[in-house]
Design a protein around this motif. Sequence first.
Motif, PDB file in Angstrom:
ATOM      1  N   GLU A 236       3.264  -8.957 -10.776  1.00 50.45           N
ATOM      2  CA  GLU A 236       2.981  -7.516 -10.744  1.00 50.45           C
ATOM      3  C   GLU A 236       1.706  -7.246  -9.946  1.00 50.45           C
ATOM      4  O   GLU A 236       1.652  -6.330  -9.116  1.00 50.45           O
ATOM      5  CB  GLU A 236       2.830  -6.973 -12.170  1.00 50.45           C
ATOM      6  N   ILE A 237       0.675  -8.049 -10.182  1.00 51.56           N
ATOM      7  CA  ILE A 237      -0.610  -7.843  -9.507  1.00 51.56           C
ATOM      8  C   ILE A 237      -0.480  -8.107  -8.012  1.00 51.56           C
ATOM      9  O   ILE A 237      -0.947  -7.319  -7.179  1.00 51.56           O
ATOM     10  CB  ILE A 237      -1.691  -8.751 -10.126  1.00 51.56           C
ATOM     11  N   VAL A 238       0.174  -9.220  -7.661  1.00 49.24           N
ATOM     12  CA  VAL A 238       0.295  -9.578  -6.246  1.00 49.24           C
ATOM     13  C   VAL A 238       1.198  -8.589  -5.518  1.00 49.24           C
ATOM     14  O   VAL A 238       0.915  -8.200  -4.377  1.00 49.24           O
ATOM     15  CB  VAL A 238       0.823 -11.021  -6.091  1.00 49.24           C
ATOM     16  N   SER A 239       2.281  -8.157  -6.162  1.00 50.89           N
ATOM     17  CA  SER A 239       3.169  -7.187  -5.505  1.00 50.89           C
ATOM     18  C   SER A 239       2.441  -5.868  -5.266  1.00 50.89           C
ATOM     19  O   SER A 239       2.624  -5.218  -4.233  1.00 50.89           O
ATOM     20  CB  SER A 239       4.428  -6.951  -6.348  1.00 50.89           C
ATOM     21  N   LEU A 240       1.601  -5.480  -6.210  1.00 51.24           N
ATOM     22  CA  LEU A 240       0.836  -4.243  -6.049  1.00 51.24           C
ATOM     23  C   LEU A 240      -0.173  -4.358  -4.908  1.00 51.24           C
ATOM     24  O   LEU A 240      -0.468  -3.373  -4.220  1.00 51.24           O
ATOM     25  CB  LEU A 240       0.120  -3.912  -7.359  1.00 51.24           C
ATOM     26  N   SER A 241      -0.684  -5.573  -4.693  1.00 50.93           N
ATOM     27  CA  SER A 241      -1.676  -5.770  -3.628  1.00 50.93           C
ATOM     28  C   SER A 241      -1.097  -5.504  -2.241  1.00 50.93           C
ATOM     29  O   SER A 241      -1.845  -5.299  -1.284  1.00 50.93           O
ATOM     30  CB  SER A 241      -2.240  -7.196  -3.691  1.00 50.93           C
ATOM     31  N   MET A 242       0.241  -5.503  -2.124  1.00 47.76           N
ATOM     32  CA  MET A 242       0.874  -5.199  -0.842  1.00 47.76           C
ATOM     33  C   MET A 242       0.490  -3.818  -0.336  1.00 47.76           C
ATOM     34  O   MET A 242       0.474  -3.564   0.873  1.00 47.76           O
ATOM     35  CB  MET A 242       2.400  -5.265  -0.977  1.00 47.76           C
ATOM     36  N   TYR A 243       0.163  -2.911  -1.259  1.00 52.56           N
ATOM     37  CA  TYR A 243      -0.008  -1.510  -0.893  1.00 52.56           C
ATOM     38  C   TYR A 243      -1.468  -1.065  -0.853  1.00 52.56           C
ATOM     39  O   TYR A 243      -1.742   0.100  -0.581  1.00 52.56           O
ATOM     40  CB  TYR A 243       0.768  -0.632  -1.885  1.00 52.56           C
ATOM     41  N   VAL A 244      -2.401  -1.992  -1.111  1.00 48.10           N
ATOM     42  CA  VAL A 244      -3.816  -1.611  -1.206  1.00 48.10           C
ATOM     43  C   VAL A 244      -4.340  -1.098   0.129  1.00 48.10           C
ATOM     44  O   VAL A 244      -5.019  -0.065   0.190  1.00 48.10           O
ATOM     45  CB  VAL A 244      -4.665  -2.794  -1.710  1.00 48.10           C
ATOM     46  N   ASN A 245      -4.047  -1.792   1.216  1.00 46.41           N
ATOM     47  CA  ASN A 245      -4.518  -1.322   2.522  1.00 46.41           C
ATOM     48  C   ASN A 245      -3.697  -0.130   3.004  1.00 46.41           C
ATOM     49  O   ASN A 245      -4.212   0.772   3.669  1.00 46.41           O
ATOM     50  CB  ASN A 245      -4.445  -2.445   3.556  1.00 46.41           C
ATOM     51  N   MET A 246      -2.433  -0.113   2.638  1.00 44.40           N
ATOM     52  CA  MET A 246      -1.555   0.984   3.045  1.00 44.40           C
ATOM     53  C   MET A 246      -2.050   2.324   2.504  1.00 44.40           C
ATOM     54  O   MET A 246      -1.968   3.351   3.179  1.00 44.40           O
ATOM     55  CB  MET A 246      -0.138   0.700   2.533  1.00 44.40           C
ATOM     56  N   VAL A 247      -2.602   2.310   1.282  1.00 46.59           N
ATOM     57  CA  VAL A 247      -2.959   3.559   0.612  1.00 46.59           C
ATOM     58  C   VAL A 247      -4.082   4.302   1.328  1.00 46.59           C
ATOM     59  O   VAL A 247      -4.217   5.521   1.183  1.00 46.59           O
ATOM     60  CB  VAL A 247      -3.355   3.277  -0.860  1.00 46.59           C
ATOM     61  N   SER A 248      -4.885   3.587   2.118  1.00 49.27           N
ATOM     62  CA  SER A 248      -5.998   4.237   2.813  1.00 49.27           C
ATOM     63  C   SER A 248      -5.783   4.303   4.323  1.00 49.27           C
ATOM     64  O   SER A 248      -6.720   4.550   5.075  1.00 49.27           O
ATOM     65  CB  SER A 248      -7.312   3.495   2.521  1.00 49.27           C
TER      66      SER A 248
END
Length: 567
Positions: free
Chosen positions: A293-305
Motif C-alpha cells: 500500500e505504501i509503495v503503490s501510493l508513492s507512485m503518485y507523490v511526484n505526480m501530485v505536484s
Amino acid sequence: MTRQRSLAALSEIIELQKSPKPLSELEPEIKECLSKFSFLLVLTSNDATERQMLSNSLSIWTKINEAIQVYMENTGKDPQTTRTPLICYRTRLIRGVILLARNLIVGLRSLLLYSDAERADFYSRIGLRNKDISGDLLIQSLYVNHSNNIIPLCLTFLDMIKELEESGYPEFVDVYYNAMVACFEYLSNITNISTELKKNVTPDYNADTLLGFLAALPNYWDMFARLNIVETNLLLCVFIYFRNLFNDDELLSKIFHDHPLAIVNLVGTCLLRLMPFVRNNEKFTEEQLEQLEIVSLSMYVNMVSHEGLGPFLIKAAKSGNDEQTIVELLRAFQIILTSKENGWDKLKLVNIVAWLMDYFKFAAQEASVLLEKKELDENEKARLSRFHSQIISVLDSLSSLTQYDEVRQMLNHYHFLSDLIPFFKVVERNTFKKKLKDDQAPPHAKHFPQVKLIIVEIITALVYENFENQELMRNVHGLELILNNCNLDAHEPFIKERAILCIKYLLLDNPRNQEFVAKLEAKGTSIDPKNEAILEQAGFEVNIEDGKVKLKKSTRLTELEQSASGS
C-alpha cells in the motif's frame, strides 16, 4: 572474480544460446554454466568492491546486451519453443544475465557518485591505475539496453506466460515468471539512477518506448489474477519502477500531454484492479499488504505536484470513460496531501493548489447541473455519486493545505471564496437535511454528505483574521449559509461545531457582520433561544439596547483575549 572471468562466463552463455546441439548434449553444459554463474551473482550481490569494479566495464555491459539480443532472436523464430525444456534452460541462463545487470547497476550508481578524490582512492585500493570513469557512456549504454532490450524482453516473457496459460502448459510458467521478475528488478534499479547523473544522456526515444510499455502492461494483470502467481516481490518492483519513472518531470509532462489514455489505463488498473486483488488475496500477510500500500501510493507523490496534472485530470474526466479512475486517483492524492507531515516547497504548493482549484471548478460545475435537476436517472445518479467522491477528495485536500500561509494567500489571490460560495448554495438548496426524527428522505431527495462540512472548514480558514473575506461573506449572503448549518444534520456530522467556529471568526472584530446578524430578527429571521445559544458558543452575547438587537463579545471571550494578549 576478475573482469576476464566474468566476460568468459557471459561469452559461454552466449554460445549456449546459439548452440545447435540437442538438449541431451547441452543440458550438462548448461547446468555447469548455471552453477558457475550463480557464484558470480552471489559475489556481485555481497561484495561492493567487486560490484563497483565490474560495473565500470563497458565490455561487460556490451556482453550483457549481446546475450539478451541472442535470446530474443532465438525465441522470436518459433513461439512454440516456449513449451520445450531447452528454451526453459536458456531462459534460466538469460535470467542470470539480467540479475547480474541488476547487481551491477547498484555498483555503477555508487561509483558515479564518488568525488575525484574518492574515485582515485577506490582505484588505489583495488590495485588499478587511476582512470576516469566513462559515466555518460555507461549510462547511455544502460538506457539503450533499457529501451532496446529489457523492455522488449519483459514483454516477451509476458507473452510467453499468456501463451502457456492459453495452451494449457502451466508447468512452464514459473520459469518465465521468475525471468520477468528479474526484468522488473533491473528496471527499478536503472530508473533509480539520480536525475543529475542521467539528465544529459537519456535519449529522447526512450519516452516513446516507455509509454508503449506502460500502455501494454495492463493487458496482462487479469492473466496474473487467473494464474494467482503474483508475489510481493514482483509488485514491489513494478510499483518502484513506476514511481521512479513518474519522478522524472520531463517524462511525466510528455505522458500527461501526449499519452493521457496510457497513464489513465495504467493507473486505473493499479487502483481499481491490482490493489483490490491484493487486498482480497489471503496469500499476502498484513505486513506485506501494508508495504505494498505504501509503495503503490508513492507512485503518485511526484505526480501530485506536477504542473501538468490539472489539465490532464480535466481532459481525462471530460472523456467520460474514466470517471471512476479519476475518483480513485484523487483519493490517492487526498491521502498524500492530508498525511504529509513535513510540508511542501513553495513551487510544489503553487502547482498543487492550482490544479485543486481548477479541478474543483470543473467538478463543481458538472455536479451543480445534476444537483439542480429535479429528477435523475440511474446513470445520472451514478455520475453524481462519482463527482461527489471527487469533490470530497479535492476539498479535503484544500482544507488540509489551508494550514499554510502561502496556500491561503493563493486562494485569496484567485478569489476562491467567490467560487466556493455559489456551489455551497447549490448544495444547500438541493440536498436533504436529515434530522434524527426523520425516518426516510422524500422522493427524489439528493444526498451530498460531508461536502458542506469541508466547505465550512475552508471558509473558516479563509475568513480568520481576514477582513476582506469577512466582508465578502456578508455581501454574498454567506453569513446566512453558515447560520443555516448550525443545526443538527445526520448527513453532516459535526457541521454544527464547524459552523459555530466559523461564525466566531466571521463576527470577530467586524461590527458590520455583527450588526447584520443582530438585524436578522428585524428581517424575519428570529434569533430564538437555540440561535442565541449558538452565538454564545461562538463567543457573543445577544442584548437589547434602545429597542434594538445588538451583539457584543461575551465576558468569557473578552477574558480569554486579555489573557492571551497578556501572555
